[in-house]
Design a protein around this motif. Structure first.
Motif, PDB file in Angstrom:
ATOM      1  N   TYR A 261      -8.893  49.511  13.351  1.00 32.11           N
ATOM      2  CA  TYR A 261      -7.858  49.800  12.367  1.00 32.11           C
ATOM      3  C   TYR A 261      -6.638  48.913  12.614  1.00 32.11           C
ATOM      4  O   TYR A 261      -5.617  49.356  13.130  1.00 32.11           O
ATOM      5  CB  TYR A 261      -7.464  51.288  12.435  1.00 32.11           C
ATOM      6  N   GLU A 262      -6.750  47.652  12.248  1.00 35.08           N
ATOM      7  CA  GLU A 262      -5.633  46.717  12.396  1.00 35.08           C
ATOM      8  C   GLU A 262      -5.141  46.274  11.025  1.00 35.08           C
ATOM      9  O   GLU A 262      -5.874  46.282  10.042  1.00 35.08           O
ATOM     10  CB  GLU A 262      -6.032  45.524  13.254  1.00 35.08           C
ATOM     11  N   MET A 263      -3.882  45.880  10.987  1.00 33.44           N
ATOM     12  CA  MET A 263      -3.270  45.402   9.744  1.00 33.44           C
ATOM     13  C   MET A 263      -3.224  43.885   9.702  1.00 33.44           C
ATOM     14  O   MET A 263      -3.466  43.283   8.667  1.00 33.44           O
ATOM     15  CB  MET A 263      -1.855  45.978   9.621  1.00 33.44           C
ATOM     16  N   VAL A 264      -2.875  43.292  10.807  1.00 34.35           N
ATOM     17  CA  VAL A 264      -2.865  41.839  10.933  1.00 34.35           C
ATOM     18  C   VAL A 264      -4.198  41.458  11.560  1.00 34.35           C
ATOM     19  O   VAL A 264      -4.464  41.800  12.715  1.00 34.35           O
ATOM     20  CB  VAL A 264      -1.703  41.355  11.818  1.00 34.35           C
ATOM     21  N   ILE A 265      -5.061  40.806  10.833  1.00 35.95           N
ATOM     22  CA  ILE A 265      -6.430  40.578  11.277  1.00 35.95           C
ATOM     23  C   ILE A 265      -6.454  39.451  12.306  1.00 35.95           C
ATOM     24  O   ILE A 265      -6.690  38.282  12.006  1.00 35.95           O
ATOM     25  CB  ILE A 265      -7.350  40.267  10.089  1.00 35.95           C
ATOM     26  N   ASP A 266      -6.144  39.832  13.559  1.00 35.41           N
ATOM     27  CA  ASP A 266      -6.139  38.870  14.653  1.00 35.41           C
ATOM     28  C   ASP A 266      -6.910  39.389  15.858  1.00 35.41           C
ATOM     29  O   ASP A 266      -6.837  38.828  16.952  1.00 35.41           O
ATOM     30  CB  ASP A 266      -4.707  38.535  15.074  1.00 35.41           C
ATOM     31  N   GLY A 267      -7.675  40.494  15.661  1.00 36.45           N
ATOM     32  CA  GLY A 267      -8.435  41.062  16.767  1.00 36.45           C
ATOM     33  C   GLY A 267      -7.643  41.983  17.660  1.00 36.45           C
ATOM     34  O   GLY A 267      -8.180  42.510  18.638  1.00 36.45           O
ATOM     35  N   LEU A 268      -6.370  42.212  17.348  1.00 35.52           N
ATOM     36  CA  LEU A 268      -5.502  43.063  18.155  1.00 35.52           C
ATOM     37  C   LEU A 268      -4.922  44.171  17.291  1.00 35.52           C
ATOM     38  O   LEU A 268      -4.790  44.024  16.078  1.00 35.52           O
ATOM     39  CB  LEU A 268      -4.351  42.247  18.766  1.00 35.52           C
ATOM     40  N   ASN A 269      -4.536  45.254  17.920  1.00 35.05           N
ATOM     41  CA  ASN A 269      -3.788  46.307  17.244  1.00 35.05           C
ATOM     42  C   ASN A 269      -2.551  46.567  18.085  1.00 35.05           C
ATOM     43  O   ASN A 269      -2.606  47.264  19.107  1.00 35.05           O
ATOM     44  CB  ASN A 269      -4.634  47.572  17.104  1.00 35.05           C
ATOM     45  N   ASN A 270      -1.434  46.002  17.642  1.00 32.89           N
ATOM     46  CA  ASN A 270      -0.218  46.046  18.460  1.00 32.89           C
ATOM     47  C   ASN A 270       1.007  46.305  17.584  1.00 32.89           C
ATOM     48  O   ASN A 270       0.897  46.811  16.461  1.00 32.89           O
ATOM     49  CB  ASN A 270      -0.084  44.748  19.268  1.00 32.89           C
TER      50      ASN A 270
END
Length: 287
Positions: A261-270
């Motif tokens: 469940y990420e918003m910025v599709i970069d492989g991270l959820n931060n």
């Protein structure tokens, strides 16, 4: 910007597999068995007298394959309930259990048994529709009986009472039989699942071999595919970005690989994803 909307099941994947190795050993307690999956453990669920039966991993009860009859030492070990050394009989005679005579406990060795063997932890994260498959054979009677158990990370619960398999062409040794048990929904995406097998037998002198043996244990589940949608933040796909989506987002927050469940599709959820989520929180998806 894109977001992750909902889960869909892909084909089943193996989450846990145990075949108890190869070779013809005798008397290896399950707690001494070295498994590639981690340690098997045993819990005493009731009274266990001095000559009670125990869980072994050995080919003294050999897996002869589905439809095969129970047999002693070959090269395909199983997990089974067997005797300790008693009345001059060496320990681990295969899936054969000891039981004394009713009213003679103390004069004869006492054998009441209540022991559950428990698997290593099975990580079902990212999977649903979890299924347990195994081969087994079983004798006993109403009082001397095996059941299948499940741990969801909090409590143990009985899943199944396996039918006896000692009649028919393999009588009285038991016939290897395939069994499928569907795990409860609480196993879905659960990282702390365990399965167990409980053997109970009293000491009334009425015993019917074999006891219980199991092998080729397989736990599988459908991989959950996270489908990419076009409405950022609507993780459950209901058309509104609300508290339900927030809970999903927070469950994944801090993820650094394969984030759901990420918003910025970069492989991270931060923090960057959090700020992007807050921008759209409380809004509806465009129709």
């Amino acid at each position: 910007m894109t977001c992750l909307l909902f889960g869909a099941s892909l084909q089943a994947q193996t989450l846990f597999s145990e075949d108890f190795g190869i070779g013809c050993n005798q008397g290896t307690l399950v707690t001494s068995y070295v498994s590639p999956n981690g340690n098997w453990t045993v819990t005493e669920t009731g009274l266990n007298e001095a000559s009670s039966n125990v869980w072994y991993v050995s080919a003294m009860e050999n897996n002869t394959g589905e439809g095969g009859c129970g047999a002693t030492c070959g090269s395909n070990p199983t997990l089974h309930v067997g005797n300790q050394t008693v009345l001059g009989i060496p320990a681990d005679q295969g899936a054969a259990y000891y039981e004394g005579l009713a009213g003679f406990c103390g004069l004869l060795p006492c054998g009441t048994t209540n022991r559950r063997v428990e698997s290593p932890i099975i990580d079902c994260t990212g999977h649903e529709n979890i299924v347990l498959n195994f081969l087994y054979l079983e004798g006993g009677n109403v009082q001397d009986n095996a059941t299948v158990w499940y741990y969801d990370g909090n409590i143990w619960a009985q899943l199944d009472e396996t039918p006896k398999t000692f009649s028919g062409i393999c009588s009285p040794q038991g016939q290897w039989t395939a069994r499928t048990v569907i795990l409860p929904a609480s196993a879905n995406e659960n990282p702390n699942v365990q399965i167990g097998f409980l053997w109970t037998s009293n000491d009334d002198g009425v015993a019917t071999d074999p006891s219980f043996a199991v092998d080729d244990i397989l736990v599988s589940g459908d991989e959950i595919e996270v489908v990419v949608g076009t409405c950022p933040g609507d993780f459950n796909g209901d058309g509104t970005i609300n508290s339900a989506d927030l809970l999903l987002f927070l469950s994944d927050f801090g993820c650094s690989e394969d984030c759901l469940y990420e918003m910025v599709i970069d492989g991270l959820n931060n923090v960057a994803d959090l700020l992007a989520f807050l921008e759209v929180f409380g809004t509806d998806c465009p129709e």
